[in-house]
Motif scaffolding. Structure first.
Motif, PDB file in Angstrom:
ATOM      1  N   ALA A  79      16.877  20.645  14.873  1.00 33.09           N
ATOM      2  CA  ALA A  79      16.978  22.107  14.867  1.00 33.09           C
ATOM      3  C   ALA A  79      16.753  22.675  13.473  1.00 33.09           C
ATOM      4  CB  ALA A  79      18.353  22.531  15.379  1.00 33.09           C
ATOM      5  N   ASP A  80      16.175  23.856  13.418  1.00 32.23           N
ATOM      6  CA  ASP A  80      16.043  24.575  12.150  1.00 32.23           C
ATOM      7  C   ASP A  80      17.374  25.202  11.742  1.00 32.23           C
ATOM      8  OD1 ASP A  80      13.197  24.203  11.892  1.00 32.23           O
ATOM      9  OD2 ASP A  80      12.949  25.692  13.483  1.00 32.23           O
ATOM     10  N   VAL A  81      18.158  25.600  12.731  1.00 32.46           N
ATOM     11  CA  VAL A  81      19.425  26.273  12.467  1.00 32.46           C
ATOM     12  C   VAL A  81      20.342  26.069  13.668  1.00 32.46           C
ATOM     13  CG1 VAL A  81      18.705  28.495  13.472  1.00 32.46           C
ATOM     14  CG2 VAL A  81      20.453  28.445  11.670  1.00 32.46           C
ATOM     15  N   MET A  82      21.641  26.115  13.413  1.00 32.62           N
ATOM     16  CA  MET A  82      22.622  26.113  14.488  1.00 32.62           C
ATOM     17  C   MET A  82      23.329  27.460  14.478  1.00 32.62           C
ATOM     18  SD  MET A  82      24.253  22.292  14.350  1.00 32.62           S
ATOM     19  CE  MET A  82      23.207  20.838  14.106  1.00 32.62           C
ATOM     20  N   VAL A  83      23.451  28.056  15.640  1.00 30.78           N
ATOM     21  CA  VAL A  83      24.136  29.336  15.783  1.00 30.78           C
ATOM     22  C   VAL A  83      25.440  29.086  16.532  1.00 30.78           C
ATOM     23  CG1 VAL A  83      24.073  31.643  16.809  1.00 30.78           C
ATOM     24  CG2 VAL A  83      22.021  30.685  15.722  1.00 30.78           C
ATOM     25  N   VAL A  84      26.540  29.502  15.926  1.00 33.44           N
ATOM     26  CA  VAL A  84      27.865  29.222  16.473  1.00 33.44           C
ATOM     27  C   VAL A  84      28.566  30.539  16.791  1.00 33.44           C
ATOM     28  CG1 VAL A  84      30.054  28.039  16.100  1.00 33.44           C
ATOM     29  CG2 VAL A  84      27.962  27.139  15.050  1.00 33.44           C
ATOM     30  N   VAL A  85      28.960  30.710  18.046  1.00 31.86           N
ATOM     31  CA  VAL A  85      29.648  31.932  18.477  1.00 31.86           C
ATOM     32  C   VAL A  85      30.830  31.536  19.363  1.00 31.86           C
ATOM     33  CG1 VAL A  85      29.416  34.211  19.528  1.00 31.86           C
ATOM     34  CG2 VAL A  85      27.404  33.116  18.506  1.00 31.86           C
ATOM     35  N   ALA A  86      32.017  31.510  18.799  1.00 33.66           N
ATOM     36  CA  ALA A  86      33.232  31.201  19.566  1.00 33.66           C
ATOM     37  C   ALA A  86      33.092  29.879  20.318  1.00 33.66           C
ATOM     38  CB  ALA A  86      33.568  32.341  20.532  1.00 33.66           C
ATOM     39  N   PHE A  87      32.732  28.839  19.601  1.00 34.53           N
ATOM     40  CA  PHE A  87      32.548  27.523  20.229  1.00 34.53           C
ATOM     41  C   PHE A  87      33.885  26.911  20.628  1.00 34.53           C
ATOM     42  CE2 PHE A  87      31.961  22.824  19.237  1.00 34.53           C
ATOM     43  CZ  PHE A  87      31.603  22.499  20.538  1.00 34.53           C
ATOM     44  N   GLY A  88      34.852  26.903  19.713  1.00 36.38           N
ATOM     45  CA  GLY A  88      36.168  26.392  20.055  1.00 36.38           C
ATOM     46  C   GLY A  88      36.529  25.050  19.455  1.00 36.38           C
ATOM     47  N   GLN A  89      35.651  24.498  18.594  1.00 32.58           N
ATOM     48  CA  GLN A  89      35.970  23.264  17.871  1.00 32.58           C
ATOM     49  C   GLN A  89      35.543  23.421  16.413  1.00 32.58           C
ATOM     50  OE1 GLN A  89      35.028  19.407  19.606  1.00 32.58           O
ATOM     51  NE2 GLN A  89      34.637  20.338  21.609  1.00 32.58           N
ATOM     52  N   ILE A  90      36.260  22.745  15.526  1.00 29.26           N
ATOM     53  CA  ILE A  90      35.932  22.778  14.097  1.00 29.26           C
ATOM     54  C   ILE A  90      34.792  21.807  13.831  1.00 29.26           C
ATOM     55  CG2 ILE A  90      36.789  22.319  11.774  1.00 29.26           C
ATOM     56  CD1 ILE A  90      39.549  23.188  12.731  1.00 29.26           C
ATOM     57  N   LEU A  91      33.786  22.262  13.108  1.00 24.89           N
ATOM     58  CA  LEU A  91      32.614  21.443  12.833  1.00 24.89           C
ATOM     59  C   LEU A  91      32.780  20.675  11.526  1.00 24.89           C
ATOM     60  CD1 LEU A  91      29.749  23.952  13.732  1.00 24.89           C
ATOM     61  CD2 LEU A  91      31.006  22.399  15.238  1.00 24.89           C
ATOM     62  N   PRO A  92      32.426  19.384  11.516  1.00 24.99           N
ATOM     63  CA  PRO A  92      32.499  18.589  10.275  1.00 24.99           C
ATOM     64  C   PRO A  92      31.316  18.902   9.367  1.00 24.99           C
ATOM     65  CG  PRO A  92      31.611  17.251  12.029  1.00 24.99           C
ATOM     66  CD  PRO A  92      31.979  18.563  12.661  1.00 24.99           C
ATOM     67  N   LYS A  93      31.404  18.450   8.129  1.00 25.91           N
ATOM     68  CA  LYS A  93      30.357  18.712   7.138  1.00 25.91           C
ATOM     69  C   LYS A  93      29.008  18.175   7.590  1.00 25.91           C
ATOM     70  CE  LYS A  93      29.285  18.169   2.221  1.00 25.91           C
ATOM     71  NZ  LYS A  93      29.757  17.610   0.921  1.00 25.91           N
TER      72      LYS A  93
END
Length: 311
Positions: A79-93
């Motif tokens: 992916a070129d970019v990830m779009v996050v909108v109220a996903f519900g989990q914390i993303l790691p580095k």
């Protein structure tokens, strides 16, 4: 752009739809696992899963997004970019830095105000006159990344958590498309956040809705609106949970203990609070649908002097 979209509730769907309509290629939708439906019969899909499947977008539902095999799965989509909108989990580095443009979040507040899980409802409860949405570059903090764009939304006098959510969802969808355009053409500006002037917008739970009648009527009226439709404000009446859906503040002091019904007429009843009165206009009791108070009073007897909030 090639986008991995991460989101779960209805609030997220508008952005997913806007991205596809703008011509972006959403190569994967990541959402929370299905939940049991009813008495163990079948499962319930998240709104994002339903929207993605209807558009032919592959769906990935990890229980813990930070597991190595989940991170590796995301890499496959380049992916070129990830779009996050109220996903519900914390993303790691590893995920935050995976895509060329990183992770862009649509947050339902005017950051740095109302960082946290429930910014929409707390804005109503706190009596804000203006809210809005912010797009930001996600970092390892909780809603602390660099801000890109903001869009303000005015609150109506009778704004509820539900009505404000719809407004912010629409505003966030449009703003996300605009932000990605700026990122792609190199005109996006990133601004560091300062300290938040508001308390952390903590997650909602059902206990939060229990009315404390010693509080001022104005605070309780805002809480009723902010927690509408979920988890809802409530009090106890005749050993039953009475949900409160609509009310208005009334000036006056009847010299009664907070929670005491001070007045009853054909269409409503008024409860003494710690400051002023609260006229209840719509409510719900167990086994019944939401109803206007006049309908309730036609079917049930409520005496002046009875005390709400006790069993």
């Amino acid at each position: 752009m090639r986008i991995i979209f991460m989101g779960t509730p209805e609030f997220s769907v508008g952005t997913l739809e806007a991205l596809t309509e703008a011509g972006h290629q959403v190569v994967l939708a990541v959402t929370q696992p299905d939940k049991p439906k009813g008495r163990g019969k079948g499962v319930s899909f998240s709104p994002v899963k339903e929207a993605a499947l209807s558009r032919g977008i592959p769906v990935f539902q990890p229980r813990r997004i930070r597991e190595p095999e989940c991170v590796q799965e995301l890499r496959k989509y380049e992916a070129d970019v990830m779009v996050v909108v109220a996903f519900g989990q914390i993303l790691p580095k590893e995920i935050l830095t995976m895509a060329r443009y990183g992770c862009i979040n649509v947050h339902a507040s005017l950051l740095p105000k109302y960082r946290g899980a429930a910014p929409i409802q707390w804005a109503v409860i706190d009596g804000e006159k203006v809210s809005g949405v912010t797009t930001m570059q996600m970092d390892e903090g909780l809603d602390t990344g660099d801000m890109i764009q903001k869009r303000e939304v005015l609150l109506d006098e009778k704004e509820t958590g539900g009505s404000l959510e719809k407004k912010l969802a629409a505003a966030g969808a449009a703003l996300c498309v605009e932000t990605l355009g700026k990122i792609e053409n190199g005109t996006a500006e990133f601004t560091r956040q300062g300290e938040s002037p508001t308390a952390y917008a903590r997650m909602l739970d059902k206990k939060l809705g229990l009315v404390d009648w010693s509080r001022p009527a104005e605070e309780t009226e805002r809480m009723i609106r902010g927690l509408n439709p979920w988890p809802s404000a409530y009090t106890m009446w005749d050993d039953k949970v009475m949900k409160l859906w609509e009310a208005e503040c009334v000036q006056g002091d009847w010299g009664l203990e907070p929670g005491t019904v001070a007045a009853v007429d054909k269409t409503s009843f008024t409860v003494q609070t710690g400051q002023g009165g609260l006229k209840v206009l719509a409510l719900q009791i167990p086994g019944k649908k939401r109803m206007d108070t006049d309908a309730f009073l036609r079917g049930y007897h409520l005496d002046m002097g009875c005390v709400l909030g006790t069993r």
